[in-house]
Write an enzyme that holds these catalytic residues in place. Structure first.
Site, PDB file in Angstrom:
ATOM      1  N   HIS A 314      17.441  13.781  50.948  1.00  0.00           N
ATOM      2  CA  HIS A 314      18.012  15.063  50.567  1.00  0.00           C
ATOM      3  C   HIS A 314      19.281  14.808  49.778  1.00  0.00           C
ATOM      4  O   HIS A 314      20.016  13.869  50.072  1.00  0.00           O
ATOM      5  CB  HIS A 314      18.334  15.905  51.821  1.00  0.00           C
ATOM      6  CG  HIS A 314      18.504  17.341  51.494  1.00  0.00           C
ATOM      7  ND1 HIS A 314      19.698  17.847  51.064  1.00  0.00           N
ATOM      8  CD2 HIS A 314      17.626  18.368  51.487  1.00  0.00           C
ATOM      9  CE1 HIS A 314      19.548  19.132  50.819  1.00  0.00           C
ATOM     10  NE2 HIS A 314      18.299  19.470  51.062  1.00  0.00           N
ATOM     11  N   ASP A 372      10.924  19.992  54.749  1.00  0.00           N
ATOM     12  CA  ASP A 372       9.612  20.166  54.134  1.00  0.00           C
ATOM     13  C   ASP A 372       8.568  19.219  54.687  1.00  0.00           C
ATOM     14  O   ASP A 372       7.371  19.456  54.545  1.00  0.00           O
ATOM     15  CB  ASP A 372       9.713  19.989  52.621  1.00  0.00           C
ATOM     16  CG  ASP A 372      10.394  21.181  52.006  1.00  0.00           C
ATOM     17  OD1 ASP A 372      10.236  22.273  52.559  1.00  0.00           O
ATOM     18  OD2 ASP A 372      11.085  21.017  51.002  1.00  0.00           O
TER      19      ASP A 372
HETATM   20  N1  CMC Z   1      11.387   7.962  48.724  1.00  0.00           N
HETATM   21  C1  CMC Z   1      11.820   6.727  48.350  1.00  0.00           C
HETATM   22  N2  CMC Z   1      13.064   6.486  47.878  1.00  0.00           N
HETATM   23  C2  CMC Z   1      13.891   7.529  47.771  1.00  0.00           C
HETATM   24  C3  CMC Z   1      13.521   8.839  48.141  1.00  0.00           C
HETATM   25  C4  CMC Z   1      12.208   9.028  48.644  1.00  0.00           C
HETATM   26  N3  CMC Z   1      11.796  10.255  49.006  1.00  0.00           N
HETATM   27  N4  CMC Z   1      14.550   9.679  47.934  1.00  0.00           N
HETATM   28  C5  CMC Z   1      15.540   8.943  47.447  1.00  0.00           C
HETATM   29  N5  CMC Z   1      15.163   7.632  47.359  1.00  0.00           N
HETATM   30  C6  CMC Z   1      15.995   6.494  46.946  1.00  0.00           C
HETATM   31  C7  CMC Z   1      16.214   6.478  45.446  1.00  0.00           C
HETATM   32  O1  CMC Z   1      15.227   5.735  44.780  1.00  0.00           O
HETATM   33  C8  CMC Z   1      17.580   5.830  45.372  1.00  0.00           C
HETATM   34  O2  CMC Z   1      17.428   4.442  45.579  1.00  0.00           O
HETATM   35  P1  CMC Z   1      18.400   3.396  44.813  1.00  0.00           P
HETATM   36  O3  CMC Z   1      19.779   3.690  45.315  1.00  0.00           O
HETATM   37  O4  CMC Z   1      17.878   2.057  45.206  1.00  0.00           O
HETATM   38  O5  CMC Z   1      18.228   3.697  43.348  1.00  0.00           O
HETATM   39  C9  CMC Z   1      18.312   6.382  46.595  1.00  0.00           C
HETATM   40  O6  CMC Z   1      17.281   6.679  47.536  1.00  0.00           O
HETATM   41  C10 CMC Z   1      19.129   7.641  46.320  1.00  0.00           C
HETATM   42  O7  CMC Z   1      18.290   8.585  45.669  1.00  0.00           O
HETATM   43  P2  CMC Z   1      18.798   9.693  44.661  1.00  0.00           P
HETATM   44  O8  CMC Z   1      17.696   9.988  43.688  1.00  0.00           O
HETATM   45  O9  CMC Z   1      20.137   9.330  44.120  1.00  0.00           O
HETATM   46  O10 CMC Z   1      18.986  10.903  45.624  1.00  0.00           O
HETATM   47  P3  CMC Z   1      19.145  12.399  45.177  1.00  0.00           P
HETATM   48  O11 CMC Z   1      20.186  12.959  46.053  1.00  0.00           O
HETATM   49  O12 CMC Z   1      19.357  12.548  43.729  1.00  0.00           O
HETATM   50  O13 CMC Z   1      17.707  12.991  45.491  1.00  0.00           O
HETATM   51  C11 CMC Z   1      15.936  14.163  46.504  1.00  0.00           C
HETATM   52  C12 CMC Z   1      17.429  13.846  46.548  1.00  0.00           C
HETATM   53  C13 CMC Z   1      15.614  15.220  47.570  1.00  0.00           C
HETATM   54  C14 CMC Z   1      15.576  14.772  45.121  1.00  0.00           C
HETATM   55  C15 CMC Z   1      15.140  12.857  46.759  1.00  0.00           C
HETATM   56  O14 CMC Z   1      15.475  12.312  48.007  1.00  0.00           O
HETATM   57  C16 CMC Z   1      13.624  13.073  46.653  1.00  0.00           C
HETATM   58  O15 CMC Z   1      13.075  13.053  45.542  1.00  0.00           O
HETATM   59  N6  CMC Z   1      12.944  13.298  47.826  1.00  0.00           N
HETATM   60  C17 CMC Z   1      11.528  13.596  47.808  1.00  0.00           C
HETATM   61  C18 CMC Z   1      11.326  15.056  47.472  1.00  0.00           C
HETATM   62  C19 CMC Z   1      11.682  15.971  48.621  1.00  0.00           C
HETATM   63  O16 CMC Z   1      11.280  15.753  49.763  1.00  0.00           O
HETATM   64  N7  CMC Z   1      12.423  17.066  48.288  1.00  0.00           N
HETATM   65  C20 CMC Z   1      12.743  18.110  49.264  1.00  0.00           C
HETATM   66  C21 CMC Z   1      14.193  18.238  49.522  1.00  0.00           C
HETATM   67  S1  CMC Z   1      14.485  19.281  50.951  1.00  0.00           S
HETATM   68  C22 CMC Z   1      14.052  20.852  50.414  1.00  0.00           C
HETATM   69  C23 CMC Z   1      15.102  21.492  49.581  1.00  0.00           C
HETATM   70  O17 CMC Z   1      16.231  21.702  50.081  1.00  0.00           O
HETATM   71  O18 CMC Z   1      14.796  21.832  48.418  1.00  0.00           O
END
Ligand code: CMC
Length: 462
Positions: A314, A372
């Site tokens: 998240h 989710d």
């Molecule tokens: N699976 C594998 N690796 C992940 C995931 C995941 N679901 N989420 C983040 N990472 C890794 C990412 O690759 C990065 O690794 P590194 O530091 O080695 O590059 C690290 O964790 C940080 O990720 P980020 O992209 O900087 O994190 P973010 O805050 O930009 O993204 C997110 C948050 C929710 C978009 C992401 O965690 C994601 O895509 N999750 C899957 C989709 C999901 O379940 N979304 C629902 C969110 S809850 C409902 C809502 O409130 O909308």
């Protein structure tokens, strides 16, 4: 609302190392949570912009609706914790709290419930809109169109500068969303629309409009109705997430609330936001069997692979998502009620959860299961097709969108949302007339690399 009274007596000093010039920036104080550096005069005073793609360090507004402490896993609406609300309130209680700032008295609750119930029907002509969509349309596509179309029915009565009309629009949106969501579902499966039933609760009514057929009596299972109510409560608001920020941005130009909420629905649809619960189920189906989990975990961990485990991680919570705790419990209640013990889908989900909570990659990055992850499993067990999951998220989130829209309109500091950019394109160039333009120049992006059009053109030629 004004930030004048929130200004701290200390300032933040910014030094331009190129010139040695120092600038004092005011520091703003919220009730709880981190302080904010007020950069509103940054450009005027220094000639610099702040650069923050994705707004990871930028507060776009002040708000008194929801507080999140992502490090501690705290989510509070108007000061009440989400677990207390999910435990002791119903969804319309939470709607009242978000919209009006206080939990309702018994009389206020009665009046509010009555008002929402009396606005659940949609104009009969709206039903003909559905016929314009293909039966296999994604229900979110229908939602974007039909909710936007509400502006065409209620525009005349929607003066956003009139507080009473603002509140009527808010009530209408909260009341009509389940009706429209259920109609989108019924249309997709070729069944007749079911009218709202004013004697039912909000959650029961939605279940009935979705699953009842005119030729049979429909009995609502109270465990499922309570689970639906909790799902709606848990999705009611989440401060400045992508869809709420979209609603605020659209509303900042003075657009009507129906159009603004339609823009929020569009933003919510994406798999990184509300579309994640649908993506979770697709992922579980793709994994197929427990023995294939390691393969997918490896893909998620591979830096050269874009694959992510849906339902994990998240942007704000770097601790357990407090909504996921409630949802996990509800998930087990629903599965128990429905007698679902052996489900390959559930087995995969539970194993994934276990691995992700132990695996160093996920632990180090604090990638916990989010709301989710569980809501998809519950909704699937209840009989909803995966493409309805985000619709249900949208129904629950409507109150958050309208509360933020209303708060923004009533904020003395509101301005049209207009971010700036760090321009990285060409510098000034002399205009070339058509006959003088060389092929290469017209088909490269200025750095000698082929532009997208250049690539397409090249591909077509070969
Ligand atoms: N699976 C594998 N690796 C992940 C995931 C995941 N679901 N989420 C983040 N990472 C890794 C990412 O690759 C990065 O690794 P590194 O530091 O080695 O590059 C690290 O964790 C940080 O990720 P980020 O992209 O900087 O994190 P973010 O805050 O930009 O993204 C997110 C948050 C929710 C978009 C992401 O965690 C994601 O895509 N999750 C899957 C989709 C999901 O379940 N979304 C629902 C969110 S809850 C409902 C809502 O409130 O909308």
């Amino acid at each position: 609302m004004s930030n004048e009274n929130n200004t701290e007596n200390h300032t933040f000093t910014l030094t331009d190392n190129a010139t040695g010039q120092q600038y004092e920036l005011p520091v703003l104080n919220g009730t709880v949570g981190p302080k904010a550096i007020d950069v509103r005069r940054l450009y005027r005073d220094t000639g610099y912009f702040a650069y923050d793609p994705g707004f990871t360090s930028t507060a776009s507004c002040s708000s008194a609706i929801t507080f999140i402490d992502g490090e501690e896993g705290v989510l509070e609406h108007r000061g009440y914790s989400i677990d207390a609300l999910a435990e002791h309130s119903d969804y319309l209680d939470v709607c009242y709290l978000l919209l009006y700032g206080e939990l309702p008295s018994a009389q206020q609750k009665k009046e509010f419930d009555f008002s929402i119930t009396r606005h659940t029907m949609v104009h009969d002509q709206l039903a003909s809109f559905f016929k314009g969509f293909r039966r296999n349309s994604h229900p979110m596509a229908i939602m974007v169109g039909v909710v936007g179309a509400l502006s065409a029915f209620y525009h005349g009565g929607t003066d956003i500068n009139d507080p009473i009309q603002r509140m009527i629009a808010a009530h209408r949106l909260i009341a009509k969303m389940p009706t429209i969501g259920a109609m989108a579902y019924k249309y997709s499966i070729g069944q007749p629309f079911i009218y709202p039933d004013n004697d039912r609760t909000y959650a029961e009514n939605f279940l009935k409009m979705t699953f009842a057929v005119p030729c049979e009596e429909y009995k609502v299972n109270p465990v499922l109705a309570r689970a639906m109510d909790k799902i709606l409560i848990l999705h009611a608001d989440h401060e400045q997430n992508a869809s709420t920020s979209t609603v605020r941005l659209a509303g900042s130009s003075g657009a009507n609330p129906f159009a603004c909420v339609a823009s929020g629905i569009a933003s919510l649809w994406g798999p990184a936001h509300g579309g994640a619960n649908e993506a979770v189920l697709k992922m579980l189906a793709e994994i197929g069997t427990v023995d294939r989990i390691p393969e997918f975990i490896e893909r998620a961990k591979n830096p050269d692979d874009d694959y992510r485990l849906m339902g994990f991680g998240h942007r704000v919570y770097k601790n357990y998502d407090p909504r996921a705790t409630v949802m996990r419990e509800t998930c087990h209640e629903v599965l128990h009620e429905l007698g679902i013990k052996d489900s390959p889908q559930l087995d995969i989900a539970m194993e994934l959860e276990k691995i992700a909570l132990e695996d160093e990659y996920f632990v180090k990055r604090k990638l916990y299961p989010n709301v989710d992850f569980y809501s998809g499993i519950i909704l699937s067990a209840m009989g909803f097709p995966t493409n309805m999951f985000t619709v249900i998220f949208a129904i629950g989130r409507t109150v958050g969108w309208v509360s933020h829209w209303k708060e923004m309109i009533e904020d003395d500091e509101k301005k049209i949302g207009r971010p700036r950019q760090l321009y990285t394109g060409n510098g000034h160039r002399k205009f070339e007339s058509l006959d003088k333009r060389a092929f290469e120049a017209a088909h490269t992006n200025g750095n000698g690399n082929k532009s997208l059009w250049g690539k397409l053109w090249g591909a077509k030629k070969s």
